[in-house]
Design a protein around this motif. Structure first.
Motif, short mmCIF file in Angstrom:
data_model
loop_
_atom_site.label_atom_id
_atom_site.label_comp_id
_atom_site.label_asym_id
_atom_site.label_seq_id
_atom_site.Cartn_x
_atom_site.Cartn_y
_atom_site.Cartn_z
N LEU A 94 0.82 -1.21 0.00
CA LEU A 94 0.00 0.00 0.00
C LEU A 94 0.86 1.26 0.00
CD1 LEU A 94 -2.73 1.36 0.06
CD2 LEU A 94 -2.74 1.09 2.53
N SER A 95 1.94 1.25 0.76
CA SER A 95 2.78 2.46 0.81
C SER A 95 3.45 2.71 -0.55
CB SER A 95 3.82 2.38 1.93
OG SER A 95 4.74 1.34 1.71
N VAL A 96 3.82 1.66 -1.26
CA VAL A 96 4.42 1.82 -2.59
C VAL A 96 3.38 2.36 -3.56
CG1 VAL A 96 5.32 0.53 -4.58
CG2 VAL A 96 6.31 0.19 -2.32
N LYS A 97 2.17 1.81 -3.51
CA LYS A 97 1.10 2.30 -4.39
C LYS A 97 0.82 3.78 -4.13
CE LYS A 97 -3.56 1.48 -5.92
NZ LYS A 97 -4.51 0.49 -6.28
N THR A 98 0.76 4.16 -2.87
CA THR A 98 0.54 5.57 -2.51
C THR A 98 1.69 6.44 -2.98
OG1 THR A 98 -0.75 4.86 -0.59
CG2 THR A 98 0.09 7.11 -0.56
N ALA A 99 2.91 5.95 -2.80
CA ALA A 99 4.10 6.71 -3.22
C ALA A 99 4.13 6.88 -4.74
CB ALA A 99 5.37 6.03 -2.73
N LEU A 100 3.73 5.86 -5.47
CA LEU A 100 3.70 5.97 -6.94
C LEU A 100 2.71 7.05 -7.38
CD1 LEU A 100 3.83 2.25 -8.15
CD2 LEU A 100 5.62 3.98 -8.39
N GLN A 101 1.57 7.14 -6.71
CA GLN A 101 0.56 8.13 -7.06
C GLN A 101 1.04 9.55 -6.77
OE1 GLN A 101 -2.79 6.66 -4.82
NE2 GLN A 101 -3.32 5.16 -6.38
N ALA A 102 2.05 9.68 -5.90
CA ALA A 102 2.59 11.00 -5.56
C ALA A 102 3.92 11.29 -6.25
CB ALA A 102 2.78 11.09 -4.04
N ASP A 103 4.45 10.33 -7.01
CA ASP A 103 5.75 10.46 -7.66
C ASP A 103 5.57 11.12 -9.02
OD1 ASP A 103 8.13 10.06 -9.12
OD2 ASP A 103 8.47 8.07 -8.26
N GLN A 104 5.85 12.40 -9.10
CA GLN A 104 5.62 13.15 -10.34
C GLN A 104 6.48 12.64 -11.49
OE1 GLN A 104 2.99 15.37 -10.39
NE2 GLN A 104 3.29 15.02 -12.57
N GLN A 105 7.69 12.22 -11.20
CA GLN A 105 8.56 11.67 -12.25
C GLN A 105 7.92 10.42 -12.85
OE1 GLN A 105 12.59 11.00 -10.97
NE2 GLN A 105 13.22 10.12 -12.91
N TYR A 106 7.39 9.55 -12.00
CA TYR A 106 6.69 8.35 -12.47
C TYR A 106 5.45 8.73 -13.28
CZ TYR A 106 3.32 4.52 -12.24
OH TYR A 106 2.36 3.59 -12.56
N LEU A 107 4.64 9.63 -12.73
CA LEU A 107 3.40 10.03 -13.41
C LEU A 107 3.67 10.65 -14.77
CD1 LEU A 107 1.47 11.48 -10.34
CD2 LEU A 107 1.07 9.28 -11.49
N ASP A 108 4.72 11.46 -14.85
CA ASP A 108 5.07 12.09 -16.13
C ASP A 108 5.53 11.05 -17.15
OD1 ASP A 108 4.42 14.58 -15.09
OD2 ASP A 108 6.52 15.16 -14.73
N SER A 109 6.42 10.15 -16.72
CA SER A 109 6.96 9.17 -17.67
C SER A 109 5.91 8.12 -18.05
CB SER A 109 8.21 8.50 -17.10
OG SER A 109 7.89 7.70 -15.99
#
Length: 159
Positions: A94-109
């Motif tokens: 759950l913490s990884v999923k939450t972190a991914l949703q807040a990771d702008q670099q991930y969201l952009d790529s």
């Protein structure tokens, strides 16, 4: 006499704590399968994994992640891409999923992949299972000689 009792209680708590740590030190593995159909976009999945998800997981300290392409088909004959993602404990999922949703670099790529509409799916469906490591191998081990295997989908040094 009281000191002996206190020492025994302390010793018992250390032993129980170590047993607890040993039991808790088993990794958990998410086995995520991307099932493909003839309309799937394997190139988009490949780009998403290689350029977005795997680097983001690495930044979050998750890994090594195994990616297996051309994994055995299911009973319908669907090809699949399988990920093996190790976690230290179930709450990390759950913490990884939450972190991914807040990771702008991930969201952009990952924007092109994540923003695909329902009429242009990259995959037929995703299946996910959660497994616990076995007592005989509580932590994932990657043998150095496996990194030299040229048929690997993604080399460990990269992601």
């Amino acid at each position: 006499m009281i000191r002996v009792f206190q020492s025994l209680v302390l010793l018992a708590s250390i032993v129980v704590g170590q047993a607890s740590f040993a039991a808790d030190s088993k990794q958990y593995y998410e086995i995520r399968s991307y099932l493909l159909s003839e309309n799937s976009d394997a190139v988009a999945i490949d780009a998403y994994l290689k350029n977005s998800l795997l680097p983001a997981l690495k930044r979050l300290g998750v890994g090594p992640v195994g990616v297996f392409e051309n994994a055995p088909t299911d009973e319908t004959g669907s090809a699949r891409v399988v990920l093996v993602i190790p976690y230290h404990d179930p709450s990390q999922i759950l913490s990884v999923k939450t972190a991914l949703q807040a990771d702008q670099q991930y969201l952009d790529s990952a924007a092109e992949y994540l923003n695909r509409g329902p009429r242009e799916p990259a995959y037929q469906r995703i299946e996910s299972e959660l497994l616990v490591a076995m007592d005989c191998m509580p932590q994932l081990e990657v043998k150095p000689e496996s990194l030299a295997n040229s048929s690997r989908v993604y080399r460990s040094e990269e992601h």
